[in-house]
Design an enzyme around this catalytic site. Sequence first.
Site, PDB file in Angstrom:
ATOM      1  CE1 TYR A 183      -2.362   3.274   2.502  1.00 13.97           C
ATOM      2  CE2 TYR A 183      -3.744   2.459   0.726  1.00 13.97           C
ATOM      3  CZ  TYR A 183      -3.469   3.411   1.681  1.00 13.97           C
ATOM      4  OH  TYR A 183      -4.292   4.506   1.819  1.00 13.97           O
ATOM      5  CG  ASP A 207       5.858   3.858   0.520  1.00 13.22           C
ATOM      6  OD1 ASP A 207       4.659   3.621   0.241  1.00 13.22           O
ATOM      7  OD2 ASP A 207       6.193   4.614   1.450  1.00 13.22           O
ATOM      8  CE  LYS A 242       2.322   4.923   7.992  1.00  7.56           C
ATOM      9  NZ  LYS A 242       0.948   4.950   8.502  1.00  7.56           N
TER      10      LYS A 242
END
Length: 432
Positions: free
Chosen positions: A146, A241, A269
């Site tokens: 994802y 990523d 994050k």
Amino acid sequence: MSLIHTTSQELFQRAQQSIPGGVNSPVRAFRAVGGKPLFMKSAKGAYLYDEDGNQYLDLINSWGPMILGHAHEEIEKAVRDALPGSLSFGAPTRREVEMAELIISMVPSVEKVRMVNSGTEATMSAIRVARGYTGRDKMIKFEGCYHGHGDSFLIAAGSGAITLGVPDSPGVTKGVANDTLTAPYNDLEAVQTLIDANPAQIAAIILEPVVGNMGLVPPAEGFLQGLRDLCTKEGIVLIFDEVMTGFRLAKGGAQELYGVTPDMTTLGKIIGGGMPVGAYGGKVDIMNSVAPAGPVYQAGTLSGNPIAMSAGMAALSYLNEHPELYAQLQQITDKLVNGTKQNMQELGLNYTINQVGSMYSVFFTEEPVTDFASAKTSDLELFGRYFHQMLQRGIYLAPSQFETLFVSSAITDDLAEAYLAANREALQALQA
Ligand code: KE4
């Protein structure tokens, strides 16, 4: 012990009248595990407190950002100190230069970096830059990975997309989907086949170097280096990523841990210390194609926001100055994982647990989990029951089998013991 959730239930009832599904991000809705989501009121250290005053040991930590635990004094002080200077200018600031220099000093692949406001913005931008830089249209992603909700990525997507059964979301056009090629994670041969079938057409390969979004799946031996070699040979931009793994698995993320350097890295994050921040960076010649230095356009009203930079700088500076924290996180996560394995062994259970550093997942399958297909052999109904058995005992896990857990440095040995006691009772309750 049945906790009272009256206020959360009232708020959820109200929320569904004004917010799609009552939440601002799908995975929070508990759709995969049943029941109604809890509305959190505050958090401190290792604990969350919901609107009904219940306390939970937090193993999500805002899906990764709160690696130092909640309401960390140095991060909160940095935000308090920044507040009197107003919230946003829409002009360059000193803090953005300091933040960029700190990221460059910590992440091996990053020679130049652009701040954005989320992981999705980071990956959407990185792909556009790779396409603009190479003049090629196609990209390769891996099933179950994802990369945020950008159209190019909602093909065989993990995380909330698979949790809700929409790994290929409606609304993504055929044109966009045609430019996204997919391969099973850890399958270098499948990648080679895609490259052979699309000669000189692939701009980028993007992956989670350690996957968190199908549950935790580590890279197989040689997989990352194999991708690195393929991309170098074919002139393909290799994008790690590291929105989840960046600053978590090491100061320099998975690329430091595994010693494989991509051409570009996306971050999120932890980088914001709990505030909305993302970033993408990489080799100077690639990043110099980004406007206004180059022709590839990308922009953002609140990119580099002074308050968010203050929180992010405090978080990254703390991690940069306390490298011993990573050994501490490894030790406490080993305790949680090994204790769970021991509980399962004593109860005659043989479920699969995958762990890298302070990220881990318990899969309710006895098969090894190395990719999306094997992750999907998990018993989702059993996972849902386990989730609620732990929640009733005050342990807040990710409400989906296809997510990873994130350990914070606020989890001490005694809290790990409490977790393992709850884990044993929860596993026993599944057998009743
Ligand atoms: P955001 O746009 O949610 O900040 O980042 C997207 C993203 C990109 N890349 C990776 C590897 C990610 O894990 C994410 C977001 N992760 C999810 C958790 N699986 C965020 C939680 C949510 O969707 O609410």
